[in-house]
Enzyme design. Structure first.
Site, PDB file in Angstrom:
ATOM      1  N   ASN A   1       0.798  -1.222   0.000  1.00  0.00           N
ATOM      2  CA  ASN A   1       0.000   0.000   0.000  1.00  0.00           C
ATOM      3  C   ASN A   1       0.837   1.282   0.000  1.00  0.00           C
ATOM      4  O   ASN A   1       0.382   2.320  -0.463  1.00  0.00           O
ATOM      5  CB  ASN A   1      -0.923  -0.014   1.223  1.00  0.00           C
ATOM      6  CG  ASN A   1      -1.621   1.296   1.441  1.00  0.00           C
ATOM      7  OD1 ASN A   1      -2.466   1.702   0.656  1.00  0.00           O
ATOM      8  ND2 ASN A   1      -1.258   1.989   2.515  1.00  0.00           N
TER       9      ASN A   1
ATOM     10  N   TYR B   1       3.639   9.821 -10.967  1.00  0.00           N
ATOM     11  CA  TYR B   1       2.689   9.051 -10.174  1.00  0.00           C
ATOM     12  C   TYR B   1       1.778   8.231 -11.079  1.00  0.00           C
ATOM     13  O   TYR B   1       1.574   7.030 -10.866  1.00  0.00           O
ATOM     14  CB  TYR B   1       1.863   9.990  -9.298  1.00  0.00           C
ATOM     15  CG  TYR B   1       0.847   9.299  -8.419  1.00  0.00           C
ATOM     16  CD1 TYR B   1       1.220   8.772  -7.182  1.00  0.00           C
ATOM     17  CD2 TYR B   1      -0.482   9.173  -8.817  1.00  0.00           C
ATOM     18  CE1 TYR B   1       0.289   8.139  -6.365  1.00  0.00           C
ATOM     19  CE2 TYR B   1      -1.415   8.540  -8.011  1.00  0.00           C
ATOM     20  CZ  TYR B   1      -1.021   8.031  -6.789  1.00  0.00           C
ATOM     21  OH  TYR B   1      -1.935   7.385  -5.994  1.00  0.00           O
TER      22      TYR B   1
ATOM     23  N   LYS C   1       1.622   4.065 -11.281  1.00  0.00           N
ATOM     24  CA  LYS C   1       0.416   3.309 -10.944  1.00  0.00           C
ATOM     25  C   LYS C   1      -0.077   2.487 -12.137  1.00  0.00           C
ATOM     26  O   LYS C   1      -0.629   1.387 -11.963  1.00  0.00           O
ATOM     27  CB  LYS C   1      -0.677   4.242 -10.445  1.00  0.00           C
ATOM     28  CG  LYS C   1      -0.337   4.927  -9.120  1.00  0.00           C
ATOM     29  CD  LYS C   1      -0.064   3.921  -8.003  1.00  0.00           C
ATOM     30  CE  LYS C   1       0.153   4.576  -6.665  1.00  0.00           C
ATOM     31  NZ  LYS C   1       0.386   3.606  -5.576  1.00  0.00           N
TER      32      LYS C   1
END
Length: 282
Positions: A93, A170, A174
């Site tokens: 996470n 980012y 992802k």
């Protein structure tokens, strides 16, 4: 239903706050022993203390872990095996959204590299060492503990669609997590190891609020949300619990979207719509 993770062992990275903290508390409530891994040890310790107060029948171990360092990731998996003899759930996470992350023209290489190191390599290493441990899990039919386990990788809605606020590194990291998760799921499915991505929409967590640090940025993001609000970390924790438990026993390789409908919406950006056709069509 209670006890959905009874006697299971879970590692949660980024466990000191946000989704990680809420998931740690919820997993413990459902009977899991938790290793709270966070770069901020004090935050992980506070989370472990909360679990000890609320759920004395489970163990919670805080540890200082930088997922951008392979040795740290290996060490936390080794800790789970040493303390509990097994690993059932790996929730990769932890991640960053650097405030200097911008578009292709403005994002510096050092920001790109740092983001990839944590958001992508950290998930790779977490999956790698978790798979090794899960292959060796001892069976216990009475407690429904078997070889294999569940790996959950936090991706993002921006892995599925472009972000209105530029955050190139980012978004790229992802998207890579999503692709890697699918392949891991296919390769290890017959070992009883399920691998799924969790794709949060915009959440009211420190990570996003620090990035959306002006009213204009926040409004730019909210315009795309059919529910008209940011999600809460506990709403993602509930989704993670589902993926960690046997309730999702026939689910692997999926992109689990928990985004308030964002990825299904067709909306107009802020500003009055133009009724005139593009000049190139006139």
């Amino acid at each position: 239903m209670s006890g959905r993770l009874q006697d299971r062992v879970a590692i949660i990275t980024g466990a000191g706050s946000g989704i990680g903290l809420e998931s740690s508390l919820l997993f413990a409530q459902e009977g899991a022993h938790i290793i709270l891994a966070d770069k901020n040890f004090e935050a992980a310790q506070k989370g472990a203390n909360l679990i000890a107060q609320r759920y004395p029948n489970v163990r919670a171990i805080p540890t200082s872990t930088d997922v951008g360092k392979e040795d740290d990731v290996k060490a936390v998996v080794d800790l789970a095996v040493k303390e509990f003899g097994r690993l059932d759930v790996m929730f990769n996470n932890a991640g960053i959204m650097h405030p200097a992350d911008d578009n292709a023209l403005n994002t510096e290489e050092k920001i790109w590299d740092l983001t990839m190191q944590i958001n992508l390599k950290g998930v790779w290493w977490g999956s790698k060492y978790a798979i090794q441990a899960m292959r060796n899990n001892p069976t216990d039919d009475a407690k429904k503990l078997h070889v294999g386990g569940s790996i959950i990788n936090t991706a993002s809605f921006v892995a599925l669609m472009g972000a209105a606020t530029p955050q190139l590194a980012y978004t790229a990291s992802k998207g890579a997590v999503l692709a890697m998760t699918r392949e891991l799921a296919m390769v290890h499915a017959r070992e009883g190891i399920r691998v799924n991505s969790l794709c949060p929409g915009p959440l009211k967590t420190p990570l996003l609020m620090d990035f959306l640090n002006t009213p204009e940025k926040r409004e730019r993001r909210l315009v795309h949300l059919p529910m008209g609000r940011f999600g809460e970390a506990v709403e993602l924790a509930r989704a993670a619990l589902f993926l960690a438990s046997d309730e999702s026993s026939y689910i692997t390789g999926t992109d689990f979207k928990v985004d308030g409908g964002l990825s299904s919406a067709y909306v107009t950006a802020i500003g009055e719509p133009s009724l005139a056709p593009p000049s190139s069509l006139i």
